[in-house]
Design a protein around this motif. Structure first.
Motif, PDB file in Angstrom:
ATOM      1  N   ARG A 125       0.832  -1.208   0.000  1.00  0.00           N
ATOM      2  CA  ARG A 125       0.000   0.000   0.000  1.00  0.00           C
ATOM      3  C   ARG A 125       0.863   1.252   0.000  1.00  0.00           C
ATOM      4  N   ALA A 126       1.931   1.230   0.766  1.00  0.00           N
ATOM      5  CA  ALA A 126       2.830   2.387   0.797  1.00  0.00           C
ATOM      6  C   ALA A 126       3.452   2.633  -0.569  1.00  0.00           C
ATOM      7  N   ARG A 127       3.830   1.559  -1.239  1.00  0.00           N
ATOM      8  CA  ARG A 127       4.413   1.700  -2.571  1.00  0.00           C
ATOM      9  C   ARG A 127       3.384   2.238  -3.547  1.00  0.00           C
ATOM     10  N   LEU A 128       2.146   1.732  -3.500  1.00  0.00           N
ATOM     11  CA  LEU A 128       1.118   2.121  -4.459  1.00  0.00           C
ATOM     12  C   LEU A 128       0.675   3.563  -4.289  1.00  0.00           C
ATOM     13  N   THR A 129       0.810   4.124  -3.084  1.00  0.00           N
ATOM     14  CA  THR A 129       0.420   5.524  -2.882  1.00  0.00           C
ATOM     15  C   THR A 129       1.262   6.470  -3.737  1.00  0.00           C
ATOM     16  N   HIS A 130       2.426   6.015  -4.162  1.00  0.00           N
ATOM     17  CA  HIS A 130       3.291   6.866  -4.985  1.00  0.00           C
ATOM     18  C   HIS A 130       2.954   6.782  -6.471  1.00  0.00           C
ATOM     19  N   VAL A 131       2.175   5.782  -6.872  1.00  0.00           N
ATOM     20  CA  VAL A 131       1.887   5.609  -8.300  1.00  0.00           C
ATOM     21  C   VAL A 131       0.403   5.692  -8.632  1.00  0.00           C
ATOM     22  N   LEU A 132      -0.466   5.601  -7.633  1.00  0.00           N
ATOM     23  CA  LEU A 132      -1.910   5.707  -7.849  1.00  0.00           C
ATOM     24  C   LEU A 132      -2.452   6.897  -7.067  1.00  0.00           C
ATOM     25  N   ASP A 133      -3.394   7.604  -7.662  1.00  0.00           N
ATOM     26  CA  ASP A 133      -3.916   8.821  -7.034  1.00  0.00           C
ATOM     27  C   ASP A 133      -5.065   8.554  -6.067  1.00  0.00           C
ATOM     28  N   ASP A 134      -5.915   7.577  -6.397  1.00  0.00           N
ATOM     29  CA  ASP A 134      -7.123   7.317  -5.616  1.00  0.00           C
ATOM     30  C   ASP A 134      -6.797   6.424  -4.431  1.00  0.00           C
ATOM     31  N   ARG A 135      -7.076   6.921  -3.206  1.00  0.00           N
ATOM     32  CA  ARG A 135      -6.752   6.137  -2.011  1.00  0.00           C
ATOM     33  C   ARG A 135      -7.534   4.834  -1.967  1.00  0.00           C
ATOM     34  N   ARG A 136      -8.794   4.882  -2.370  1.00  0.00           N
ATOM     35  CA  ARG A 136      -9.605   3.663  -2.391  1.00  0.00           C
ATOM     36  C   ARG A 136      -9.014   2.653  -3.382  1.00  0.00           C
ATOM     37  N   GLU A 137      -8.546   3.158  -4.523  1.00  0.00           N
ATOM     38  CA  GLU A 137      -7.936   2.274  -5.512  1.00  0.00           C
ATOM     39  C   GLU A 137      -6.655   1.658  -4.968  1.00  0.00           C
ATOM     40  N   VAL A 138      -5.885   2.440  -4.210  1.00  0.00           N
ATOM     41  CA  VAL A 138      -4.656   1.923  -3.600  1.00  0.00           C
ATOM     42  C   VAL A 138      -4.976   0.725  -2.718  1.00  0.00           C
ATOM     43  N   ALA A 139      -5.986   0.869  -1.864  1.00  0.00           N
ATOM     44  CA  ALA A 139      -6.338  -0.216  -0.947  1.00  0.00           C
ATOM     45  C   ALA A 139      -6.815  -1.448  -1.695  1.00  0.00           C
ATOM     46  N   ALA A 140      -7.614  -1.238  -2.755  1.00  0.00           N
ATOM     47  CA  ALA A 140      -8.158  -2.374  -3.497  1.00  0.00           C
ATOM     48  C   ALA A 140      -7.063  -3.119  -4.260  1.00  0.00           C
ATOM     49  N   VAL A 141      -6.163  -2.383  -4.927  1.00  0.00           N
ATOM     50  CA  VAL A 141      -5.093  -3.024  -5.687  1.00  0.00           C
ATOM     51  C   VAL A 141      -4.119  -3.713  -4.737  1.00  0.00           C
ATOM     52  N   ALA A 142      -3.862  -3.086  -3.576  1.00  0.00           N
ATOM     53  CA  ALA A 142      -2.985  -3.722  -2.589  1.00  0.00           C
ATOM     54  C   ALA A 142      -3.563  -5.045  -2.114  1.00  0.00           C
ATOM     55  N   GLU A 143      -4.884  -5.114  -1.982  1.00  0.00           N
ATOM     56  CA  GLU A 143      -5.517  -6.365  -1.569  1.00  0.00           C
ATOM     57  C   GLU A 143      -5.383  -7.439  -2.650  1.00  0.00           C
ATOM     58  N   LEU A 144      -5.415  -7.034  -3.921  1.00  0.00           N
ATOM     59  CA  LEU A 144      -5.201  -7.992  -5.001  1.00  0.00           C
ATOM     60  C   LEU A 144      -3.773  -8.517  -5.001  1.00  0.00           C
ATOM     61  N   ILE A 145      -2.819  -7.623  -4.697  1.00  0.00           N
ATOM     62  CA  ILE A 145      -1.407  -7.999  -4.737  1.00  0.00           C
ATOM     63  C   ILE A 145      -1.000  -8.803  -3.518  1.00  0.00           C
ATOM     64  N   ALA A 146      -1.360  -8.307  -2.332  1.00  0.00           N
ATOM     65  CA  ALA A 146      -0.950  -8.942  -1.077  1.00  0.00           C
ATOM     66  C   ALA A 146      -2.110  -8.853  -0.094  1.00  0.00           C
ATOM     67  N   PRO A 147      -3.026  -9.832  -0.114  1.00  0.00           N
ATOM     68  CA  PRO A 147      -4.202  -9.774   0.773  1.00  0.00           C
ATOM     69  C   PRO A 147      -3.798  -9.646   2.235  1.00  0.00           C
ATOM     70  N   ARG A 148      -4.552  -8.820   2.966  1.00  0.00           N
ATOM     71  CA  ARG A 148      -4.296  -8.663   4.398  1.00  0.00           C
ATOM     72  C   ARG A 148      -4.618  -9.952   5.141  1.00  0.00           C
ATOM     73  N   PRO A 149      -3.868 -10.271   6.201  1.00  0.00           N
ATOM     74  CA  PRO A 149      -4.246 -11.414   7.041  1.00  0.00           C
ATOM     75  C   PRO A 149      -5.645 -11.220   7.617  1.00  0.00           C
ATOM     76  N   ALA A 150      -6.337 -12.324   7.849  1.00  0.00           N
ATOM     77  CA  ALA A 150      -7.728 -12.251   8.311  1.00  0.00           C
ATOM     78  C   ALA A 150      -7.870 -11.475   9.613  1.00  0.00           C
ATOM     79  N   HIS A 151      -6.854 -11.539  10.487  1.00  0.00           N
ATOM     80  CA  HIS A 151      -6.964 -10.879  11.786  1.00  0.00           C
ATOM     81  C   HIS A 151      -6.654  -9.393  11.720  1.00  0.00           C
ATOM     82  N   GLU A 152      -6.162  -8.906  10.585  1.00  0.00           N
ATOM     83  CA  GLU A 152      -5.749  -7.510  10.483  1.00  0.00           C
ATOM     84  C   GLU A 152      -6.938  -6.649  10.099  1.00  0.00           C
ATOM     85  N   ALA A 153      -7.145  -5.552  10.799  1.00  0.00           N
ATOM     86  CA  ALA A 153      -8.281  -4.676  10.558  1.00  0.00           C
ATOM     87  C   ALA A 153      -7.984  -3.735   9.394  1.00  0.00           C
ATOM     88  N   GLY A 154      -9.071  -3.146   8.843  1.00  0.00           N
ATOM     89  CA  GLY A 154      -8.907  -2.156   7.792  1.00  0.00           C
ATOM     90  C   GLY A 154      -8.736  -2.779   6.432  1.00  0.00           C
TER      91      GLY A 154
END
Length: 393
Positions: A125-154
């Motif tokens: 997510r930190a890396r994607l913030t430098h190349v994508l403008d939309d914060r929501r898009e950053v979170a969604a693409v980050a989930e496609l690349i490296a899904p968050r562990p089930a216990h992690e919030a957000g």
């Protein structure tokens, strides 16, 4: 800052600098240079026309590239991607698949594109913030690349495959606004999820997206569900189909010249031995070079005294794995009968084969040839004689 517009797509791939000849290439630099693309001009035209079509219509298309192992399917896709990239005509994403080993597919494809390989979800997510403008898009693409562990919030949680596909499709369609996006799905017979996504994107009909799906016939014959899915995809009007067979006889001397400065007699033997299979020609020459089997002669490199034209172990292993699956649980005599068929060479005449087997005291199982055909290890040759067939390799 606004980026300059992408250059228009050339109407043809032709006009690019031709690959160098191997006439002056010796064993010392073999393997340090890429063998130029030889032949396959009609197939290259099909791929380039599909790229022009998605650019002009703003609608996705797909091209299925199929054939036996070793005939250059992945090499054709790689050439196409390289040519499109160097012309500034496409953004290229490549998804690899394998029957076993580390996971690959759509997520790692995005990770490579955005240089997020090996990063945890928060780091991606930190890396994607430098190349994508939309914060929501950053979170969604980050989930496609490296899904968050089930216990992690957000972060983003996808409700199912369709929601993940919708996110990926939206992201790729946005990428395609500046220039078309080529998505190569290599070894799709082991990538059923990627195949499903290609169908999803084609159904949505939005975005300048070109999917190139590469399938190996022998492996596809063992995965009937994927084969059926691919057959349904090929029936669509927005999907083109390429079947790669042996390199045409007229093109084979060009391939051997591009590999190494071989003596003409040895080059002719190599062409006859490999029968238009580019991968095997490359691997055999590599086998000779690594084994120090070549020496300089007056007309080019030739085999040293005592060296033989042999297949390297990795080629034999590839054949044996596929063949053994057919011979498992079959009579032992079927394997010997196939050895006799191979010894006949070229197209196998059922009458001649039957006579040789009878002389050896064998009777091949009635379903043996059908099993080879089903496994894509053999192909019919009806123009020669009814029930005539040949080994694919």
């Amino acid at each position: 800052a606004d980026r300059p517009p992408a250059p228009p797509i050339p109407p043809t791939w032709r006009g690019t600098a031709a690959g160098g000849s191997g006439e002056r290439v010796g064993p010392g630099i073999f393997g340090l240079r890429r063998v130029p693309m030889i032949g396959r001009e009609a197939e290259r035209d099909t791929l380039w026309a599909a790229l022009c079509a998605v650019s002009a219509t703003d609608e996705p298309r797909a091209v299925v590239v199929r054939g036996p192992s070793g005939f250059g399917k992945t090499r054709l896709a790689a050439w196409f991607c390289g040519r499109a990239h160097e012309a500034g005509s496409a953004t290229v994403l490549w998804a690899d698949h394998a029957p076993a080993g580390p996971p690959d597919g759509l997520g790692p494809m995005l990770a490579r594109h955005w240089r997020c390989g090996g990063l945890e979800s928060s780091e991606a997510r930190a890396r994607l913030t430098h190349v994508l403008d939309d914060r929501r898009e950053v979170a969604a693409v980050a989930e496609l690349i490296a899904p968050r562990p089930a216990h992690e919030a957000g972060g983003v949680r996808f409700a199912g495959p369709d929601e993940a596909f919708a996110t990926l499709h939206r992201h790729l369609a946005a990428l395609s606004r500046r220039r078309p996006v080529v998505v190569v799905i290599d070894d799709v017979q082991w990538g059923r999820r990627a195949l499903a996504f290609a169908r999803y994107a084609l159904d949505r009909g939005r975005g300048r997206l070109l999917f190139v799906l590469v399938a190996q016939d022998e492996a596809l014959a063992e995965r009937l569900g994927v084969a059926a899915d691919l057959a349904r995809l090929q029936a669509r009007a927005d999907v083109d189909h390429i079947v790669l067979g042996p390199l045409p006889a007229a093109e084979r001397p060009r391939l051997t010249r591009a590999l190494l400065a071989l003596d003409p007699i040895l080059a002719t033997r190599l062409e006859a031995h490999t029968e238009g299979n580019p991968l095997f020609a490359v691997q055999i020459v590599e086998h000779w070079v690594q084994g120090a089997m070549l020496e300089r002669g007056p007309c080019g490199y030739r085999l040293r005294a005592g060296a033989r034209v042999t297949l390297p172990d990795d080629v034999l292993d590839l054949w044996n794995r596929h063949l053994q699956r057919v011979l498992d649980r079959r009579p032992a005599g079927d394997g010997v009968a196939l050895e006799l068929a191979a010894a006949l060479g070229g197209a196998v005449d059922p009458v001649a084969w039957g006579g040789v087997c009878a002389a050896a005291g064998l009777t091949p199982s009635p379903t043996l040839v059908d099993a080879l055909l089903d496994a894509a290890l053999a192909a019919p040759e009806p123009e020669r004689r009814p029930r005539c067939w040949r080994f694919v390799h």
